[in-house]
Design a protein around this motif. Sequence first.
Motif, PDB file in Angstrom:
ATOM      1  N   THR A 423     -11.696 -23.436 -13.217  1.00  0.00           N
ATOM      2  CA  THR A 423     -12.480 -24.662 -13.430  1.00  0.00           C
ATOM      3  C   THR A 423     -13.571 -24.477 -14.476  1.00  0.00           C
ATOM      4  O   THR A 423     -14.117 -25.465 -14.978  1.00  0.00           O
ATOM      5  N   LEU A 424     -13.893 -23.242 -14.818  1.00  0.00           N
ATOM      6  CA  LEU A 424     -14.921 -22.974 -15.817  1.00  0.00           C
ATOM      7  C   LEU A 424     -14.275 -23.023 -17.211  1.00  0.00           C
ATOM      8  O   LEU A 424     -14.020 -21.997 -17.846  1.00  0.00           O
ATOM      9  N   ASN A 425     -13.984 -24.248 -17.672  1.00  0.00           N
ATOM     10  CA  ASN A 425     -13.353 -24.419 -18.973  1.00  0.00           C
ATOM     11  C   ASN A 425     -13.845 -25.714 -19.614  1.00  0.00           C
ATOM     12  O   ASN A 425     -14.499 -26.528 -18.969  1.00  0.00           O
ATOM     13  N   ASP A 426     -13.517 -25.889 -20.897  1.00  0.00           N
ATOM     14  CA  ASP A 426     -13.949 -27.094 -21.613  1.00  0.00           C
ATOM     15  C   ASP A 426     -12.775 -27.753 -22.331  1.00  0.00           C
ATOM     16  O   ASP A 426     -12.902 -28.266 -23.431  1.00  0.00           O
ATOM     17  N   ARG A 427     -11.621 -27.777 -21.667  1.00  0.00           N
ATOM     18  CA  ARG A 427     -10.410 -28.198 -22.349  1.00  0.00           C
ATOM     19  C   ARG A 427      -9.986 -29.640 -22.075  1.00  0.00           C
ATOM     20  O   ARG A 427      -9.703 -30.386 -23.008  1.00  0.00           O
ATOM     21  N   ASP A 428      -9.911 -30.054 -20.805  1.00  0.00           N
ATOM     22  CA  ASP A 428      -9.205 -31.311 -20.536  1.00  0.00           C
ATOM     23  C   ASP A 428      -9.896 -32.260 -19.552  1.00  0.00           C
ATOM     24  O   ASP A 428      -9.294 -33.236 -19.128  1.00  0.00           O
ATOM     25  N   ALA A 429     -11.136 -31.985 -19.165  1.00  0.00           N
ATOM     26  CA  ALA A 429     -11.804 -32.862 -18.193  1.00  0.00           C
ATOM     27  C   ALA A 429     -13.230 -33.155 -18.636  1.00  0.00           C
ATOM     28  O   ALA A 429     -14.195 -32.765 -17.968  1.00  0.00           O
ATOM     29  N   PRO A 430     -13.414 -33.873 -19.747  1.00  0.00           N
ATOM     30  CA  PRO A 430     -14.767 -34.191 -20.229  1.00  0.00           C
ATOM     31  C   PRO A 430     -15.450 -35.201 -19.323  1.00  0.00           C
ATOM     32  O   PRO A 430     -14.801 -36.086 -18.743  1.00  0.00           O
ATOM     33  N   HIS A 431     -16.755 -35.089 -19.226  1.00  0.00           N
ATOM     34  CA  HIS A 431     -17.475 -35.931 -18.261  1.00  0.00           C
ATOM     35  C   HIS A 431     -17.511 -37.398 -18.661  1.00  0.00           C
ATOM     36  O   HIS A 431     -17.768 -38.265 -17.823  1.00  0.00           O
ATOM     37  N   ASN A 432     -17.220 -37.716 -19.930  1.00  0.00           N
ATOM     38  CA  ASN A 432     -17.204 -39.130 -20.299  1.00  0.00           C
ATOM     39  C   ASN A 432     -16.105 -39.876 -19.547  1.00  0.00           C
ATOM     40  O   ASN A 432     -16.201 -41.087 -19.311  1.00  0.00           O
ATOM     41  N   LEU A 434     -15.436 -39.418 -16.425  1.00  0.00           N
ATOM     42  CA  LEU A 434     -16.069 -39.804 -15.160  1.00  0.00           C
ATOM     43  C   LEU A 434     -16.945 -41.032 -15.366  1.00  0.00           C
ATOM     44  O   LEU A 434     -16.959 -41.956 -14.542  1.00  0.00           O
ATOM     45  N   LEU A 435     -17.704 -41.073 -16.470  1.00  0.00           N
ATOM     46  CA  LEU A 435     -18.528 -42.239 -16.766  1.00  0.00           C
ATOM     47  C   LEU A 435     -17.667 -43.484 -16.922  1.00  0.00           C
ATOM     48  O   LEU A 435     -18.021 -44.569 -16.441  1.00  0.00           O
ATOM     49  N   THR A 436     -16.528 -43.348 -17.583  1.00  0.00           N
ATOM     50  CA  THR A 436     -15.605 -44.476 -17.736  1.00  0.00           C
ATOM     51  C   THR A 436     -15.085 -44.932 -16.381  1.00  0.00           C
ATOM     52  O   THR A 436     -15.016 -46.139 -16.094  1.00  0.00           O
ATOM     53  N   THR A 437     -14.732 -43.970 -15.531  1.00  0.00           N
ATOM     54  CA  THR A 437     -14.233 -44.303 -14.189  1.00  0.00           C
ATOM     55  C   THR A 437     -15.290 -45.041 -13.385  1.00  0.00           C
ATOM     56  O   THR A 437     -14.998 -46.031 -12.688  1.00  0.00           O
ATOM     57  N   PHE A 458     -17.872 -39.190 -27.379  1.00  0.00           N
ATOM     58  CA  PHE A 458     -17.292 -37.862 -27.270  1.00  0.00           C
ATOM     59  C   PHE A 458     -16.323 -37.831 -26.090  1.00  0.00           C
ATOM     60  O   PHE A 458     -16.388 -38.659 -25.194  1.00  0.00           O
ATOM     61  N   GLY A 459     -15.457 -36.840 -26.087  1.00  0.00           N
ATOM     62  CA  GLY A 459     -14.557 -36.667 -24.968  1.00  0.00           C
ATOM     63  C   GLY A 459     -13.203 -37.297 -25.200  1.00  0.00           C
ATOM     64  O   GLY A 459     -12.693 -37.331 -26.314  1.00  0.00           O
ATOM     65  N   LYS A 460     -12.641 -37.847 -24.130  1.00  0.00           N
ATOM     66  CA  LYS A 460     -11.304 -38.429 -24.177  1.00  0.00           C
ATOM     67  C   LYS A 460     -11.329 -39.807 -23.524  1.00  0.00           C
ATOM     68  O   LYS A 460     -12.130 -40.079 -22.640  1.00  0.00           O
ATOM     69  N   PRO A 461     -10.437 -40.709 -23.952  1.00  0.00           N
ATOM     70  CA  PRO A 461     -10.372 -42.029 -23.326  1.00  0.00           C
ATOM     71  C   PRO A 461      -9.722 -41.958 -21.947  1.00  0.00           C
ATOM     72  O   PRO A 461      -9.086 -40.963 -21.591  1.00  0.00           O
ATOM     73  N   GLY A 462      -9.885 -43.029 -21.173  1.00  0.00           N
ATOM     74  CA  GLY A 462      -9.241 -43.118 -19.878  1.00  0.00           C
ATOM     75  C   GLY A 462     -10.123 -42.690 -18.729  1.00  0.00           C
ATOM     76  O   GLY A 462     -11.259 -42.258 -18.905  1.00  0.00           O
TER      77      GLY A 462
END
Length: 469
Positions: A423-432, A434-437, A458-462
């Motif tokens: 879980t200590l990674n920065d690849r596929d679960a950006p906090h934005n 969570l903000l979108t959710t 920043f981050g990923k959509p969805g």
Amino acid sequence: MNRRTFLRGACGVMLGLPFLESLLPRDAKADPAGAPRRFIAFFMCNGVNMARFFPSTSYGALTEASFGADRAIAPLVGYRDRLLIPRGIHMAPRGYGFDPTAGDDHMRGMGCKLTAQPLLEGSRYPDGISLDQFIANKINPPGTPALTLMVGARTPTVHGHISYKGSEQPVAGENNPWLAYRDLIGVRDLEEEALVRLTKRRESVLDLVSAEYEALLKKPLSKADRDKLEMHFQTVRDLEVDMGNSGLIPRALSPDRAAEIEGIDPDTVSFDAEFKKIGRMQMDILALAIASGATRSATLQWGSGAAGPIFRWDGMSHTYNHHKLSHGNTKDDDSGEEVAGYEEMLYDIDRWYMGEYVYLLDRLASYEEGGATVLDNCAVVYMNELSDGKRHDFRDLPYIIAGSCGGYFRTGQYIKVTAQSNTLNDRDAPHNKLLTTLANAVGCTEDGGGPIENFGSFGKPGEFDELKA
């Protein structure tokens, strides 16, 4: 009278009411989906003791064992069925200089947390609106901003702000409960007579709205609604007494406490010695504001980044402030000596904050509406500036969501949202994400209609679909 309204009284005072099912049209009384959904950020600084924070059980359903005695989250065990704990989320923009943005890791942990926007050179403030104000703009009554409260000393930089009206537009959290309360009842900028009656004459806001309150009681209210009103008004009374005894109101509101008028000077509200007391008052005000419909979005910020109080209450007797302990050093710049036992001190701080989180959840859960509680129609999100404070780590951030937000979230679960084994990674679960959710959970939509696609630049959509019911 609407199901959620205000009592209007003398001198322009207004007092919001909780959800009253008896006042709904007959065909709407069994519609819990009609209750409003809300967002609350419960925000701490300086990271946590990661070794003792998350559940001690595997991913899946939360059980009593998940909240073992050695876990900082142990005080939450009674709410396990109403919690959702995601794991593996990293901040976007990322720390450690991985993404182009101004500021250091503490600044990014504060300014980017609710914005997912880069910090700008010069001001070091983020280049965009924060989630709480975005939600308020979308679903609050027009012109009603998010409620922004703070506990403790406020640093006049990005370290002291998490809420933003827009690019480089910080919103200062109110750290004086008396001023926040005056705003809530509508008297900060109204008639001076109201303040005289509330202070020098030791009247309650309940006295100023008594005529409308008596008229309300003559309506055909159910016993449940009458009990709810009594609890709501008792909360107001208790809050006023607490503020009077603390000296936040110039005169005590309770005649039997007149000898305790002096209390604390308003100028001391940011002092460490008042941290717990002020925090409890702020949570009472927040719960009143949310339950009465004064706002559907709020933040409560405990302390400033790279700072924080010296914890000397509830069994803690620390010598160094929270930031120093987060580094395990006697100096903020790590140039001092190691603090012996600092990991245990951080655990005690984390556990204390969990107790305060429970206090807020208890307040929200005490209000019933539409066959559920206010808490059930909220997403009360515990969040922190960092994960491991010593490393200034932006990965594997500690988040807890309390309340299903009207059934939007899949509660009672501990869920890994990253596909990576670590879980200590920065690849596929950006906090934005969570903000979108969260934006969609409370009912926000794009200007042209439809769900929010991507909050922040920043981050990923969805969304994090794993978290949804």
